[in-house]
Scaffold this active site. Structure first.
Site, PDB file in Angstrom:
ATOM      1  N   GLU A 110      41.555  43.491  31.336  1.00 46.22           N
ATOM      2  CA  GLU A 110      41.602  42.221  30.601  1.00 46.22           C
ATOM      3  C   GLU A 110      42.864  41.466  30.968  1.00 46.22           C
ATOM      4  O   GLU A 110      43.844  42.075  31.406  1.00 46.22           O
ATOM      5  CB  GLU A 110      41.622  42.488  29.082  1.00 46.22           C
ATOM      6  CG  GLU A 110      40.357  43.111  28.581  1.00 46.22           C
ATOM      7  CD  GLU A 110      40.457  43.540  27.117  1.00 46.22           C
ATOM      8  OE1 GLU A 110      41.409  43.139  26.427  1.00 46.22           O
ATOM      9  OE2 GLU A 110      39.574  44.282  26.686  1.00 46.22           O
ATOM     10  N   LYS A 112      46.272  39.687  29.996  1.00 46.94           N
ATOM     11  CA  LYS A 112      47.226  39.890  28.899  1.00 46.94           C
ATOM     12  C   LYS A 112      47.733  38.505  28.491  1.00 46.94           C
ATOM     13  O   LYS A 112      48.564  37.905  29.173  1.00 46.94           O
ATOM     14  CB  LYS A 112      48.378  40.785  29.348  1.00 46.94           C
ATOM     15  CG  LYS A 112      49.290  41.167  28.213  1.00 46.94           C
ATOM     16  CD  LYS A 112      50.245  42.258  28.640  1.00 46.94           C
ATOM     17  CE  LYS A 112      51.008  42.823  27.464  1.00 46.94           C
ATOM     18  NZ  LYS A 112      51.832  41.863  26.768  1.00 46.94           N
ATOM     19  N   ASP A 114      49.599  35.553  26.675  1.00 48.11           N
ATOM     20  CA  ASP A 114      50.991  35.478  26.253  1.00 48.11           C
ATOM     21  C   ASP A 114      51.099  34.632  24.987  1.00 48.11           C
ATOM     22  O   ASP A 114      51.379  33.443  25.038  1.00 48.11           O
ATOM     23  CB  ASP A 114      51.821  34.872  27.395  1.00 48.11           C
ATOM     24  CG  ASP A 114      53.284  35.185  27.233  1.00 48.11           C
ATOM     25  OD1 ASP A 114      53.623  36.012  26.371  1.00 48.11           O
ATOM     26  OD2 ASP A 114      54.098  34.599  27.969  1.00 48.11           O
ATOM     27  N   TYR A 222      40.284  40.745  21.219  1.00 47.31           N
ATOM     28  CA  TYR A 222      40.135  41.832  22.190  1.00 47.31           C
ATOM     29  C   TYR A 222      40.073  43.228  21.582  1.00 47.31           C
ATOM     30  O   TYR A 222      40.160  44.217  22.307  1.00 47.31           O
ATOM     31  CB  TYR A 222      41.230  41.782  23.250  1.00 47.31           C
ATOM     32  CG  TYR A 222      42.636  41.607  22.685  1.00 47.31           C
ATOM     33  CD1 TYR A 222      43.222  42.571  21.889  1.00 47.31           C
ATOM     34  CD2 TYR A 222      43.358  40.448  22.969  1.00 47.31           C
ATOM     35  CE1 TYR A 222      44.494  42.405  21.382  1.00 47.31           C
ATOM     36  CE2 TYR A 222      44.635  40.274  22.465  1.00 47.31           C
ATOM     37  CZ  TYR A 222      45.195  41.262  21.677  1.00 47.31           C
ATOM     38  OH  TYR A 222      46.444  41.089  21.159  1.00 47.31           O
ATOM     39  N   LYS A 309      52.691  44.168  34.031  1.00 43.77           N
ATOM     40  CA  LYS A 309      53.331  42.869  33.830  1.00 43.77           C
ATOM     41  C   LYS A 309      53.627  42.213  35.168  1.00 43.77           C
ATOM     42  O   LYS A 309      54.207  42.854  36.047  1.00 43.77           O
ATOM     43  CB  LYS A 309      54.649  43.057  33.074  1.00 43.77           C
ATOM     44  CG  LYS A 309      54.481  43.517  31.641  1.00 43.77           C
ATOM     45  CD  LYS A 309      54.503  42.322  30.717  1.00 43.77           C
ATOM     46  CE  LYS A 309      54.914  42.701  29.333  1.00 43.77           C
ATOM     47  NZ  LYS A 309      56.221  42.288  28.934  1.00 43.77           N
ATOM     48  N   CYS A 404      78.459   9.261  23.468  1.00 44.31           N
ATOM     49  CA  CYS A 404      77.192   8.939  24.128  1.00 44.31           C
ATOM     50  C   CYS A 404      77.447   8.518  25.582  1.00 44.31           C
ATOM     51  O   CYS A 404      78.284   7.644  25.827  1.00 44.31           O
ATOM     52  CB  CYS A 404      76.494   7.817  23.357  1.00 44.31           C
ATOM     53  SG  CYS A 404      74.984   7.264  24.173  1.00 44.31           S
ATOM     54  N   CYS A 407      76.475   4.543  25.646  1.00 44.98           N
ATOM     55  CA  CYS A 407      77.142   3.467  24.898  1.00 44.98           C
ATOM     56  C   CYS A 407      78.483   3.904  24.320  1.00 44.98           C
ATOM     57  O   CYS A 407      79.119   3.143  23.605  1.00 44.98           O
ATOM     58  CB  CYS A 407      76.217   2.955  23.796  1.00 44.98           C
ATOM     59  SG  CYS A 407      76.028   4.117  22.441  1.00 44.98           S
ATOM     60  N   CYS A 422      72.940  10.185  19.296  1.00 49.97           N
ATOM     61  CA  CYS A 422      73.746   8.976  19.252  1.00 49.97           C
ATOM     62  C   CYS A 422      73.205   8.117  18.102  1.00 49.97           C
ATOM     63  O   CYS A 422      72.033   7.757  18.110  1.00 49.97           O
ATOM     64  CB  CYS A 422      73.631   8.239  20.583  1.00 49.97           C
ATOM     65  SG  CYS A 422      74.251   6.553  20.480  1.00 49.97           S
ATOM     66  N   CYS A 428      72.321   0.994  21.542  1.00 51.88           N
ATOM     67  CA  CYS A 428      72.422   1.923  22.672  1.00 51.88           C
ATOM     68  C   CYS A 428      71.267   1.657  23.657  1.00 51.88           C
ATOM     69  O   CYS A 428      70.102   1.840  23.305  1.00 51.88           O
ATOM     70  CB  CYS A 428      72.379   3.349  22.128  1.00 51.88           C
ATOM     71  SG  CYS A 428      72.415   4.610  23.397  1.00 51.88           S
TER      72      CYS A 428
HETATM   73  S1  IVH Z   1      45.222  45.443  23.369  1.00 53.23           S
HETATM   74  C1  IVH Z   1      47.226  49.145  21.062  1.00 53.23           C
HETATM   75  N1  IVH Z   1      44.578  43.447  24.905  1.00 53.23           N
HETATM   76  O1  IVH Z   1      50.017  42.618  24.200  1.00 53.23           O
HETATM   77  C2  IVH Z   1      47.542  47.809  21.597  1.00 53.23           C
HETATM   78  N2  IVH Z   1      46.706  43.402  23.855  1.00 53.23           N
HETATM   79  O2  IVH Z   1      52.138  44.709  24.486  1.00 53.23           O
HETATM   80  C3  IVH Z   1      46.312  47.020  21.686  1.00 53.23           C
HETATM   81  N3  IVH Z   1      48.001  41.390  24.330  1.00 53.23           N
HETATM   82  O3  IVH Z   1      50.526  43.425  20.843  1.00 53.23           O
HETATM   83  C4  IVH Z   1      46.563  45.728  22.327  1.00 53.23           C
HETATM   84  N4  IVH Z   1      46.522  40.420  25.620  1.00 53.23           N
HETATM   85  O4  IVH Z   1      49.776  41.053  21.406  1.00 53.23           O
HETATM   86  C5  IVH Z   1      45.526  43.990  24.105  1.00 53.23           C
HETATM   87  N5  IVH Z   1      43.853  41.734  26.286  1.00 53.23           N
HETATM   88  C6  IVH Z   1      44.777  42.246  25.481  1.00 53.23           C
HETATM   89  C7  IVH Z   1      46.002  41.599  25.233  1.00 53.23           C
HETATM   90  C8  IVH Z   1      46.955  42.218  24.411  1.00 53.23           C
HETATM   91  C9  IVH Z   1      47.703  40.310  25.058  1.00 53.23           C
HETATM   92  C10 IVH Z   1      49.268  41.601  23.610  1.00 53.23           C
HETATM   93  C11 IVH Z   1      49.109  42.013  22.174  1.00 53.23           C
HETATM   94  C12 IVH Z   1      49.814  43.325  22.038  1.00 53.23           C
HETATM   95  C13 IVH Z   1      50.738  43.292  23.203  1.00 53.23           C
HETATM   96  C14 IVH Z   1      51.060  44.691  23.615  1.00 53.23           C
END
Ligand code: IVH
Length: 668
Positions: A110, A112, A114, A222, A309, A404, A407, A422, A428
């Site tokens: 999946e 990840k 942010d 997820y 990561k 500033c 001005c 300012c 200004c």
């Molecule tokens: S599964 C047991 N799936 O990443 C942990 N987490 O570093 C289950 N996150 O706290 C998390 N995308 O906030 C999972 N596809 C994804 C994710 C995901 C982002 C975040 C989530 C989690 C953190 C863990």
């Protein structure tokens, strides 16, 4: 330093970073550096277990709880994931799995996301509770805020879901929304957020859900948690929850081995730049639930999942100078001008410095320092740190300006605010020009034939000092010709555009006036509610808050603006020029006269309707909407989260309080 002191120092530093990240939503180091330090601490603790602190950041999930929200314990702890940064670490993970459960398993890959993780509880198909991760064991109850997220169903229509279940996912902000809202913040002299994650998490921490609703958030789900296991695999559960109406990301893949995982990673390491949201890595999960169970958990993370990561790109370059920009509201923003350098596919010449503290406290910048610049989840490149080894002896520390740059007025800083500004808004130049440039902009008055540069020329040549002067350019057409800067055709275009702008609807004028916190949406809401500039100028803060999506901060800014005599005079000049200060009347065909002679106030948040929809229903049936509670009021239509003061006042006056359903029942 002794190992004991080293452990102590690292622990303290990581705690601070954890706090900055989770509580303040303002991390000051990259995730990569954080993980490196955590790893270093973990190694030291293994070497010298006698100094291991049970509360060490290596032992706890991290995080804290914001004071204002109700704290809720998680039914299932919200754990974090182990991180990997290279192929080898992933191959090691794969081998550990094989050792434990053999070769017969599949992975789900999946993205990840942010953002910030969120746990949603559904009872009998209705969203009952939304809780942040907090420290993993308990988090903040933020249901009212989460209700504003469109992609999260409040009520499920489809599917064979259990009476009680929890579903977890990531709340995030799309890049487009982030850029738009951050620009609005800069225009409004507010400190911009460094990245969409901080914006999303800052938004969830707000107490004012009207403000939350203005900031579009999204959520990918997820993870499903139920008392009884309903599905054999994670993949099946993702398919099921998709059918129940949840937003599940469609880039997830089921793969048969680690090679499939590596392919997925290589693809997304490049393709992530084309997504409309930020991801900071990939999550890899064992598909089969019984195999997940077999693998189990460590104290802080499951053994059946891991994250990979992406590395944030970082380069070194020289700081050439710090310059300062003054926005239309007077906010001063420092900018680092850098020796051009290639970073993540683009040439970087400038980096944001946010505010004075960033220069003098966090980075302690000196002239001509060599700095590390990173573009991770961040859109705008950021200076991560200074390479002190390369600092030339005798260089001076950079001091923040106190006057500033445009001005020379002494700068001020409001209590508790990070930005200097300012105060010379009437004199200004960048503020005056900025206000006019905002006014003529496409989203405001959209004046064809008049651009930012023309505004600058006309201002510098003493043709325009206020927005209202734009409408007196007609009388000065000959002087404009004499300037020699514009041809006859472009002068005619300009004047035509100005003339046409007189027909722009009131909401555009309202937005164009550039009142702090009054963006496009707020301008529309104010106009829809108050209808005329006179009503708006007369409105009290309490009456403003009664309008949909208007919170205390906006109300205060609007009343302050109209309290200023020079602003009132400017409005009168614009009115005299023929601008629209009354809302366009929509044709109202009354659906019935059932509410004729009855008055209503709508307050709170409703599950099925927005306040505007309820207002329309009332008006279409002949009813009237009042702005404040008085003895004249017939009904108070109350949703969730209505202010206690209103409730008390209505009770005191014996005004019937009804729900949205009761209101509709009155019509049938
Ligand atoms: S599964 C047991 N799936 O990443 C942990 N987490 O570093 C289950 N996150 O706290 C998390 N995308 O906030 C999972 N596809 C994804 C994710 C995901 C982002 C975040 C989530 C989690 C953190 C863990």
């Amino acid at each position: 330093m002794s190992p004991k002191d080293q452990i102590k120092a690292l622990t303290a530093e990581l705690r601070q970073h954890t706090y900055n990240y989770y509580v303040l939503a303002m991390p000051t180091i990259s995730d990569y550096d954080f993980d490196q330090k955590l790893e270093q601490l973990s190694k030291l603790e293994k070497q010298f277990p006698e100094f291991l602190d049970p509360e060490s950041p290596t032992q706890v999930v991290g995080g804290d709880i914001t004071k204002e929200f109700v704290t809720v314990k998680h039914r299932w702890p919200m754990l974090s994931l182990g991180n990997t940064y290279n192929e080898q670490e992933l191959i090691d993970f794969d081998q550990r799995i094989r050792k434990s459960i053999g070769d017969n398993f599949e992975y789900v890959c999946e993205l990840k996301f942010d953002g910030l993780s969120m746990s949603l509880t559904y009872e009998n198909g209705k969203l009952a509770r939304a809780v942040t991760r907090g420290d993993g064991a308990q988090g903040d109850e933020v249901t009212t805020n989460v209700r504003t997220i469109h992609s999260i169903p409040k009520k499920l229509d489809n599917g064979n879901y259990p009476d009680l279940f929890e579903i977890r996912g990531e709340v995030f902000m799309h890049l487009k929304a982030f850029e738009r809202l951050n620009k609005e913040r800069v225009d409004n002299s507010e400190v911009p957020y460094a990245n969409p994650r901080n914006f999303a998490s800052g938004t969830m921490k707000l107490q004012d859900s009207a403000e939350v609703a203005r900031r579009p958030l999204d959520c990918f789900l997820y993870g499903l948690y139920t008392e009884k296991t309903l599905f054999k695999t994670h993949w099946e559960s993702l398919e099921a929850v998709k059918n129940w109406g949840f937003h599940v990301n469609n880039h997830s893949r089921l793969v048969s081995d680690i090679n499939g995982v590596l392919e997925f990673i290589n693809h997304w390491d490049i393709a992530r730049h084309d997504l409309s949201y930020d991801i900071d890595g990939i999550v890899i999960k064992i598909n089969n639930y019984s195999q997940q169970q077999e693998l189990g958990f460590t104290a802080k993370s499951p053994r059946w999942a891991i994250s990979y990561k992406f590395k944030a790109e970082r380069v070194e370059t020289e700081l050439l100078a710090v310059t300062y920009q003054v926005g239309r509201t007077g906010a001063v923003t420092p900018v680092a001008n850098l020796k051009p350098v290639l970073l993540a596919g683009t040439t970087v010449k400038r980096a944001t410095l946010h505010n004075a503290d960033e220069i003098t406290e966090r980075l302690k910048l000196h002239e001509h320092d060599t700095v590390f610049v990173e573009k991770g989840g961040e859109i705008i490149p950021k200076i991560i740190s200074v390479n002190l080894d390369k600092r030339k002896p005798g260089t001076k520390a950079i001091e923040y300006i106190n006057h500033c740059p445009a001005c020379n007025t002494k700068l001020l800083r409001a209590d508790g605010e990070a930005a200097w500004y300012c105060p010379n808004d009437e004199g200004c130049p960048p503020q005056i020009m900025g206000k006019m440039q905002h006014y003529i902009g496409r989203k405001a008055m959209n004046i064809d034939g008049l651009g930012d540069e023309t505004i600058e020329t006309l201002y510098r040549q003493d043709f325009i000092k206020h927005i209202s002067d734009i409408y007196h350019l007609f009388e000065r057409a000959d002087d404009l010709k004499k300037l020699g800067r514009f041809g006859e055709k472009s002068i005619n275009n300009m004047l035509d555009g100005i003339e046409r702008s007189k027909q722009q609807p009131f909401e555009k004028v309202m937005f164009g006036m550039g009142i702090r916190y009054v963006g496009e949406t707020v301008a529309k809401k104010l106009v829809a509610h108050f209808k005329t500039i006179d009503n708006l100028m007369a409105a009290t803060a309490e009456e403003l808050i009664a309008a949909e999506e208007i919170g205390g901060r906006i109300a205060e800014s609007v009343t302050e603006y109209f309290a200023d005599e020079s602003h009132r005079q400017e409005i009168e000049r614009l009115r005299a020029s023929g601008l629209q200060f009354v809302a366009e009347e929509k044709e109202v065909n009354l659906a019935s006269e059932k509410f004729s002679g009855q008055s209503f106030i709508i307050s709170g948040v409703f599950e099925k309707y927005s306040r505007d929809e309820l207002k329309d229903i009332i008006e279409q049936n002949g009813g009237k909407i009042l702005s404040s509670i008085s003895a004249k009021l017939n009904y108070l239509v109350a949703g969730e989260n209505m202010g206690p003061a209103k409730l008390e006042k209505a009770n005191k006056l014996n005004i019937p309080i009804i729900s949205d359903e009761e209101l509709l029942a009155m019509l049938s």
